[in-house]
Design a protein around this motif. Structure first.
Motif, PDB file in Angstrom:
ATOM      1  N   ASP A   1       2.967   4.379  -4.018  1.00 25.37           N
ATOM      2  CA  ASP A   1       1.945   5.189  -4.780  1.00 25.37           C
ATOM      3  C   ASP A   1       2.047   5.055  -6.088  1.00 25.37           C
ATOM      4  O   ASP A   1       3.163   4.831  -6.792  1.00 25.37           O
TER       5      ASP A   1
ATOM      6  N   PRO B   1       0.788   7.182  -9.756  1.00 22.39           N
ATOM      7  CA  PRO B   1       0.852   8.602 -10.071  1.00 22.39           C
ATOM      8  C   PRO B   1      -0.964   9.202 -10.114  1.00 22.39           C
ATOM      9  O   PRO B   1      -1.053  10.426 -10.055  1.00 22.39           O
ATOM     10  N   ASP B   2      -1.897   8.177 -10.157  1.00 21.28           N
ATOM     11  CA  ASP B   2      -3.385   8.643 -10.003  1.00 21.28           C
ATOM     12  C   ASP B   2      -3.779   8.841  -8.657  1.00 21.28           C
ATOM     13  O   ASP B   2      -4.740   8.550  -8.363  1.00 21.28           O
ATOM     14  N   ASN B   3      -2.787   9.083  -7.737  1.00 20.98           N
ATOM     15  CA  ASN B   3      -3.312   9.016  -6.281  1.00 20.98           C
ATOM     16  C   ASN B   3      -3.671   7.549  -5.737  1.00 20.98           C
ATOM     17  O   ASN B   3      -4.340   7.903  -4.647  1.00 20.98           O
ATOM     18  N   LYS B   4      -3.734   6.848  -6.426  1.00 19.87           N
ATOM     19  CA  LYS B   4      -4.337   5.134  -6.001  1.00 19.87           C
ATOM     20  C   LYS B   4      -2.758   4.830  -5.376  1.00 19.87           C
ATOM     21  O   LYS B   4      -1.819   5.071  -5.710  1.00 19.87           O
ATOM     22  N   HIS B   5      -3.319   3.411  -4.809  1.00 11.52           N
ATOM     23  CA  HIS B   5      -2.158   2.754  -4.069  1.00 11.52           C
ATOM     24  C   HIS B   5      -1.927   1.353  -4.724  1.00 11.52           C
ATOM     25  O   HIS B   5      -2.951   0.884  -5.292  1.00 11.52           O
TER      26      HIS B   5
ATOM     27  N   ARG C   1       0.849  -1.340  -0.072  1.00 10.89           N
ATOM     28  CA  ARG C   1      -0.087  -0.092   0.032  1.00 10.89           C
ATOM     29  C   ARG C   1       0.819   1.053  -0.069  1.00 10.89           C
ATOM     30  O   ARG C   1       0.419   2.258  -0.366  1.00 10.89           O
ATOM     31  N   ASP C   2       2.133   0.969   0.544  1.00  9.98           N
ATOM     32  CA  ASP C   2       3.022   2.302   0.532  1.00  9.98           C
ATOM     33  C   ASP C   2       3.454   2.814  -0.931  1.00  9.98           C
ATOM     34  O   ASP C   2       4.178   3.786  -1.075  1.00  9.98           O
TER      35      ASP C   2
END
Lengths: 297, 268
Positions: free
Chosen positions: A244, A246-250, A241-242
């Protein structure tokens, strides 16, 4: 043969006491080589051998001489009276408490040996590097499929003799194709590298981590039961999950577990069957909404 | 990861002798358990004897050689611990020649209860000179030359191993080869042992050792001086130093009777 005749030999001939190491007698060649004025019992073989040769003598030659009575073609370094170090070859025999040495200075032969040693070291280093490279996935530096299969085969052989629980963990990146399509293949490669680092950080030294192909990874958890495997997978989900996007998703991954059962390890197809089981579990994880771990019992 | 029977085979373990007390005899760098042949006749009537070869030495299982494990003395100490576990031994007497004195110390500290008493023959916890306080006798370049010398001697002796490699037709010749090669310099195994032995500085362990220890030194030993013996004697709390009236580094081979006598007195 009298002493004069011994003195004509172009090599060092000497006799020493095995316990005191003192020189008992020698020919004139040895006398001038070692710079001896007279043999008064104060000169010992410790004085004519380099320190390394001395260790070699104490660790190898003396035990062999005491057991077998003879050593042939021993490579040593002599110290001359001027402190020069001269490579030499010795034959030594033990008779009662006396060691009989025939020593030939051998500078040229030593150069050849040095070349052989260097050539062998070079070959060994290259072989090691090549072997390493054939085992690794070039992008992530994890084990490749072939190396993991070979290592897993060894583990199976081992647990056939004494069973230890082993789990296979198959990991697949969720939505990897859109990541490649939207952000480019180079970015996709970066994600693979980051995930590889996460997986390496989670496992223990006794576990195996491989890039199984494309965006699939396989872990082999040694001495881990299903509960252990689930807690490893929880840690993987959390660490992933850390990463990241580019589309602000994980980043998320789906995982399938297979535990290698004791009753199955004699099966010659145990590896492929268990990978198939892990694959089925992974399929269920994907079908059930991804970002989760599944086990088919 | 090994079964008991595997350990026995892996380390070429042999046991025999009489008595209540078990002596585990550990060879030093260079050779194998046959180094003890001279001493055994003096001990086997009174003690149980366990002999072994470290992995990489003698007739151990070379396929068990793990470069990483055997690049440190604690890796060799693990062999000792695993052999004791496989034979279900505890409270043993450990007798180690040269570097095996240090290896025994590792095992005794790592596994309390395993070793009741330690006997070190010509030991040194550090062969290097570490001025100004400690003179082990050797400089780093001496030890590097030793590694090189081992390489060259292995080349020289390569023909000794030919019948073994070729699968021998003559049993006598085969036996003869094994006799000759009991000190093998095969660089693949001997070099890591040489480095582990001669580059180690385990002086920090001496004060941690609580096991009663006998240090047997010779008057004149080019590898382990009397000063080194005194240093160890001072640093190990429950230790006794005996300097035998003998010379050289292989006391158990040259003066086995004296060594056996000292062992007998120490064990009471």
């Amino acid at each position: 043969m009298n002493q004069v005749e011994f003195d004509h030999f172009p090599c060092l001939l000497l006799v020493s006491h095995i316990e005191t190491t003192h020189l008992l007698t020698c020919n004139t060649y040895a006398e001038s080589f070692l710079g001896l004025q007279s043999i008064d019992g104060s000169f010992g073989i410790n004085d004519m051998l380099s320190k390394a040769s001395l260790i070699f003598y104490e660790s190898y030659l003396k035990p062999i001489l005491l057991s077998n009575g003879m050593c042939k073609e021993v490579q040593l370094t002599l110290l001359t009276h001027t402190g020069e170090r001269v490579p030499a070859v010795a034959h030594i025999t033990l008779k009662e408490a006396a060691l009989y040495w025939a020593i030939y200075p051998a500078q040229e032969r030593d150069k050849l040996y040095q070349e052989l040693v260097s050539a062998r070291e070079n070959l060994e280093a290259k072989t090691e590097e090549l072997t390493r490279l054939t085992r690794l996935d070039p992008l992530t530096s994890l084990l490749n499929r072939r190396a993991l299969t070979a290592d897993l085969n060894k583990i199976i052989t081992l647990i056939k003799r004494k069973y230890v629980p082993v789990c296979l963990v198959l990991i697949d990146i969720d939505f990897f194709k859109p990541i490649n399509d939207n952000f480019g293949h180079e970015y996709g490669d970066e994600v693979l590298i980051k995930l590889a680092a996460v997986l390496k950080g989670v496992v223990r030294e006794s576990d195996l981590v491989a890039r199984w192909g494309g965006e699939e990874f396989l872990l082999v958890l040694y001495n881990a039961n299903v509960d252990d495997a689930f807690s490893y997978c929880d840690r993987i989900h959390e660490a992933v999950r850390d990463i990241d996007l580019p589309d602000n998703k994980h980043l998320t991954v789906s995982i399938g577990i297979a535990n290698v059962k004791q009753e199955d390890i004699s099966d010659s197809e145990v590896i492929s069957k268990n990978i198939h089981v892990a694959d089925s579990a992974l399929y269920i994880a994907k079908k059930s909404g991804r970002n989760q771990t599944q086990l088919v019992s | 990861m090994y079964l008991e029977t595997d350990i026995i085979k892996r380390n070429n373990v042999r046991f025999f002798g009489n008595g209540e007390v078990t002596l585990l005899l550990a060879h030093g760098f260079g050779c194998d358990q046959r180094m003890w042949d001279h001493l055994i006749p003096y001990l086997e009537n009174d003690y149980k004897i366990v002999l072994f070869d470290y992995v990489g030495c003698g007739q151990s299982d070379l396929s068990a050689f793990d470069k990483k494990r055997y690049s440190k003395l604690c890796g060799y100490a693990k062999d000792v611990e695993e052999i004791c576990d496989a034979l279900e031994l505890s409270n043993i007497i450990f007798i180690g020649h040269s570097v095996s004195g240090t290896i025994g110390m590792h095992a005794a500290i790592e596994r309390p209860g395993l070793i009741n008493k330690l006997i070190m023959i010509c030991p040194s916890p550090c062969f290097l000179n570490v001025p100004p306080d400690y003179m082990g006798g050797f400089e780093k370049q001496d030890l590097e030359e030793l590694i090189n010398l081992m390489d060259k001697n292995y080349l020289g002796w390569a023909n000794y191993f030919a019948p073994i490699v070729m699968g021998k037709g003559n049993d006598d010749a085969f036996t003869q080869e094994l006799e000759n090669s009991f000190c093998s310099t095969d660089p693949g195994y001997a070099k890591p042992f040489a480095k582990a032995t001669f580059f180690a500085d385990d002086r920090y362990l001496l004060p941690k050792l609580g096991t009663p220890t006998l240090i047997l030194q010779s008057q004149d030993d080019s590898l382990a001086s009397v000063e080194v013996g005194r240093y160890m004697n001072k640093a190990i709390e429950h230790s006794e130093l005996i300097v035998l009236e003998a010379k050289g580094h292989c006391l158990h081979m040259t003066t086995p009777e004296q060594v056996a006598c000292a062992i007998g007195e120490f064990l009471g």
